[in-house]
Design an enzyme around this catalytic site. Structure first.
Site, mmCIF file in Angstrom:
data_model
loop_
_atom_site.group_PDB
_atom_site.id
_atom_site.type_symbol
_atom_site.label_atom_id
_atom_site.label_comp_id
_atom_site.label_asym_id
_atom_site.label_seq_id
_atom_site.Cartn_x
_atom_site.Cartn_y
_atom_site.Cartn_z
ATOM 1 N N GLY A 72 -8.315 44.978 19.223
ATOM 2 C CA GLY A 72 -9.004 43.733 18.921
ATOM 3 C C GLY A 72 -9.812 43.261 20.111
ATOM 4 O O GLY A 72 -11.005 42.938 19.989
ATOM 5 N N ARG B 36 -13.064 41.569 13.132
ATOM 6 C CA ARG B 36 -12.025 41.996 12.180
ATOM 7 C C ARG B 36 -12.216 41.340 10.813
ATOM 8 O O ARG B 36 -11.857 41.929 9.787
ATOM 9 C CB ARG B 36 -10.633 41.682 12.739
ATOM 10 C CG ARG B 36 -10.174 42.731 13.751
ATOM 11 C CD ARG B 36 -8.786 42.463 14.285
ATOM 12 N NE ARG B 36 -8.242 43.638 14.947
ATOM 13 C CZ ARG B 36 -7.212 43.628 15.773
ATOM 14 N NH1 ARG B 36 -6.602 42.486 16.042
ATOM 15 N NH2 ARG B 36 -6.773 44.740 16.320
ATOM 16 N N GLY C 226 -3.106 49.147 18.721
ATOM 17 C CA GLY C 226 -1.900 49.976 18.685
ATOM 18 C C GLY C 226 -1.960 50.986 17.549
ATOM 19 O O GLY C 226 -1.543 52.142 17.706
HETATM 20 N N1 LIG Z 1 -5.101 42.698 34.965
HETATM 21 C C1 LIG Z 1 -4.838 41.968 33.887
HETATM 22 N N2 LIG Z 1 -3.933 40.974 33.927
HETATM 23 C C2 LIG Z 1 -3.689 40.227 32.839
HETATM 24 N N3 LIG Z 1 -4.296 40.387 31.640
HETATM 25 C C3 LIG Z 1 -5.191 41.371 31.557
HETATM 26 C C4 LIG Z 1 -5.512 42.214 32.648
HETATM 27 N N4 LIG Z 1 -6.448 43.073 32.252
HETATM 28 C C5 LIG Z 1 -6.715 42.805 30.966
HETATM 29 N N5 LIG Z 1 -5.982 41.770 30.528
HETATM 30 C C6 LIG Z 1 -6.019 41.116 29.222
HETATM 31 O O1 LIG Z 1 -5.641 42.021 28.221
HETATM 32 C C7 LIG Z 1 -6.026 41.443 26.979
HETATM 33 C C8 LIG Z 1 -6.190 42.526 25.933
HETATM 34 O O2 LIG Z 1 -5.013 43.315 25.889
HETATM 35 P P1 LIG Z 1 -4.495 44.053 24.576
HETATM 36 O O3 LIG Z 1 -3.418 44.956 25.042
HETATM 37 O O4 LIG Z 1 -4.152 43.022 23.544
HETATM 38 O O5 LIG Z 1 -5.781 44.922 24.149
HETATM 39 P P2 LIG Z 1 -6.451 45.153 22.743
HETATM 40 O O6 LIG Z 1 -7.702 45.890 22.983
HETATM 41 O O7 LIG Z 1 -6.602 43.833 22.023
HETATM 42 O O8 LIG Z 1 -5.454 46.040 21.962
HETATM 43 P P3 LIG Z 1 -4.562 45.602 20.685
HETATM 44 O O9 LIG Z 1 -5.506 45.485 19.526
HETATM 45 O O10 LIG Z 1 -3.556 46.682 20.598
HETATM 46 O O11 LIG Z 1 -3.962 44.267 20.975
HETATM 47 C C9 LIG Z 1 -7.291 40.680 27.252
HETATM 48 O O12 LIG Z 1 -7.159 39.381 26.732
HETATM 49 C C10 LIG Z 1 -7.410 40.696 28.786
HETATM 50 O O13 LIG Z 1 -7.710 39.433 29.319
HETATM 51 O O1 LIG Z 2 -3.963 43.070 17.371
HETATM 52 C C1 LIG Z 2 -3.444 44.079 16.858
HETATM 53 O O2 LIG Z 2 -3.423 45.187 17.431
HETATM 54 C C2 LIG Z 2 -2.873 43.966 15.475
HETATM 55 O O3 LIG Z 2 -3.279 42.806 14.818
HETATM 56 C C3 LIG Z 2 -1.367 44.077 15.508
HETATM 57 O O4 LIG Z 2 -0.802 42.979 16.163
HETATM 58 P P1 LIG Z 2 0.668 43.125 16.784
HETATM 59 O O5 LIG Z 2 0.548 44.062 17.959
HETATM 60 O O6 LIG Z 2 1.067 41.732 17.177
HETATM 61 O O7 LIG Z 2 1.561 43.697 15.710
#
Ligand SMILES: Nc1ncnc2c1ncn2[C@@H]1O[C@H](COP(=O)(O)OP(=O)(O)OP(=O)(O)O)[C@@H](O)[C@H]1O
Ligand SMILES: O=C(O)[C@H](O)COP(=O)(O)O
Length: 399
Positions: free
Chosen positions: A356, A35, A380
């Site tokens: 991310g 990022r 998101g």
């Molecule tokens: N079964 C699980 N139990 C707990 N945590 C989990 C599981 N599967 C995945 N994760 C965790 O989910 C995290 C990522 O989730 P997240 O929803 O933040 O995704 P993202 O790709 O970063 O999307 P965003 O940018 O919207 O945050 C990772 O750190 C991973 O370890």
């Molecule tokens: O990690 C993300 O998806 C963005 O940085 C937004 O973070 P937030 O879901 O905490 O608003």
């Protein structure tokens, strides 16, 4: 959207830039700087134009007050390395340190203010509170550039309100993301498969309602799985579960059936004794998760099942890892899906990876980024755009 060109000659002007520097950290070590790298084109362009660049960003979800574990100090250091100039970090957001940092900037220099979410007004639901913070921030600047694509779905002071009080424009990252994602927003080539995982379960459950009218297949992995299994009446042990969403999910399962959308759930799960890299674990059937264990990855049969459901897809959107990929023992499901998407892309499909951690997973697990059509910095934000929602941080930049 208004572009940086619309802001005119920026030499000597103070330009506030909202970036998304919400990077994964291990202590104070940044484990994936994607990022920050993605923000460089806009920051370099502004610095080269002679602007005095003041960057706003958040890290994590602090509770509206300073919290050292969410300091942007590691980000300032990495940004400085990548830009090849020292990037000072103000110790506050709108206080004396921020003012002194901005006043000390020379043309072409970049500084960072401390985490915008250390101020409760940033995320306030009260318009006047956000507007007040935006007004204070605006005193530091002559113009605003919105370049944090990952936060444009947030109606927050540094994303939305600030763009109403300063001449505002979209940065190059935001423009590039919107253009790349538009290939999957209008009339996506079918079959259209969406893979959802990760841990922000309630955020992502919210997008499913809209996706049920757009996608042909929804593949559910990661922490999302357990609310679905619970909605089917299955026991999920100590796994991540949103109890208050079970009824909603039952509704999604019914809507999917009537809309002819296939919801694909894992058939096996890697169940661990605790949330730890070295936790004892075993593969179990998805309908036999033992009490006292937690599902930390989808199992090998599910990996094959998911890859098979992706093989003929012509449009794929993936958001959220399939398991706790940061621990080697629980990374196989994410690897299987990444590999499946790469193969579908090679076969002519269009693929988007958003989030991310999902983008970080692709890089950390050693996949070639070129294997995907677009790796979005937004999680998101990219999902909500794909849902067809209007994003406040984009509408406020309308020409
Ligand atoms: N079964 C699980 N139990 C707990 N945590 C989990 C599981 N599967 C995945 N994760 C965790 O989910 C995290 C990522 O989730 P997240 O929803 O933040 O995704 P993202 O790709 O970063 O999307 P965003 O940018 O919207 O945050 C990772 O750190 C991973 O370890
Ligand atoms: O990690 C993300 O998806 C963005 O940085 C937004 O973070 P937030 O879901 O905490 O608003």
């Amino acid at each position: 959207m208004k572009t940086i060109d619309s802001l005119g000659d920026l030499r000597g002007k103070r330009v506030l830039v909202r970036s998304d520097f919400n990077v994964p950290l291990d202590g104070t070590t940044i484990t994936d700087d994607g990022r920050i790298r993605a923000a460089l084109p806009t920051l370099t362009r502004l610095a080269d134009a002679g602007a005095r660049v003041v960057v706003l960003a958040h890290l994590g979800r602090p509770k509206g007050a300073p919290d050292p574990q969410y300091s942007l100090a590691p980000v300032a250091a990495r940004l400085g390395e990548l830009l090849g100039q020292d990037v000072p970090l103000a110790q506050d957001l709108v206080g004396p340190s921020a003012k002194a940092t901005v006043d000390a900037l020379a043309d072409g220099q970049v500084a960072l203010l401390e985490n915008v979410r250390f101020d409760a007004r940033e995320t306030s639901k009260v318009d006047a509170e956000r507007a007040e913070l935006a007004g204070e921030l605006a005193q530091f600047a002559d113009a605003f550039v919105s370049d944090g694509f990952g936060v444009v779905h947030r109606k927050q002071a540094s994303v939305y309100d600030i763009a109403q009080v300063l001449p505002a424009a979209a940065g190059d990252l935001v423009l590039n993301e919107v253009e790349s994602l538009s290939k999957a927003t209008g009339d996506p080539e079918r079959p259209y498969a969406v893979v959802l995982g990760g841990s922000k379960v309630s955020d992502k459950l919210g997008v499913i309602a809209n996706l049920l009218t757009k996608a042909d297949r929804l593949l559910i992995g990661g922490g999302m799985v357990f609310t679905f299994l619970a909605a089917k009446g299955l026991s999920v042990g100590n796994s991540l579960l949103e109890n208050d969403q079970i009824e909603t999910v039952k509704g999604y399962l019914a809507t999917a059936e009537s809309n002819g959308v296939e919801i694909v759930l894992p058939v096996d799960i890697v169940a661990a004794d605790s949330f730890a890299a070295d936790a004892a674990h075993r593969v179990v059937a998805a309908d036999a998760i033992p009490d006292g264990t937690m599902g930390l990855d989808i199992g090998p049969e599910s990996g094959k099942l998911f890859a098979g459901k992706l093989a003929d897809a012509k449009t794929i959107a993936w958001n959220g890892p399939m398991g706790v990929f940061e621990f080697e023992a629980f990374a196989d499901g994410t690897k299987a899906v990444a590999q499946g998407i790469i193969e579908a892309t090679t076969a002519g499909g269009f693929s988007i990876v958003g989030g991310g951690d999902s983008a970080a997973a692709v890089r950390v697990l050693g996949f070639d980024e070129a294997g995907f059509s677009h790796i979005s910095t937004g999680g998101g934000a990219s999902l909500e755009l794909l849902e067809g929602k209007e994003l406040p941080g984009l509408t406020v930049l309308a020409d």
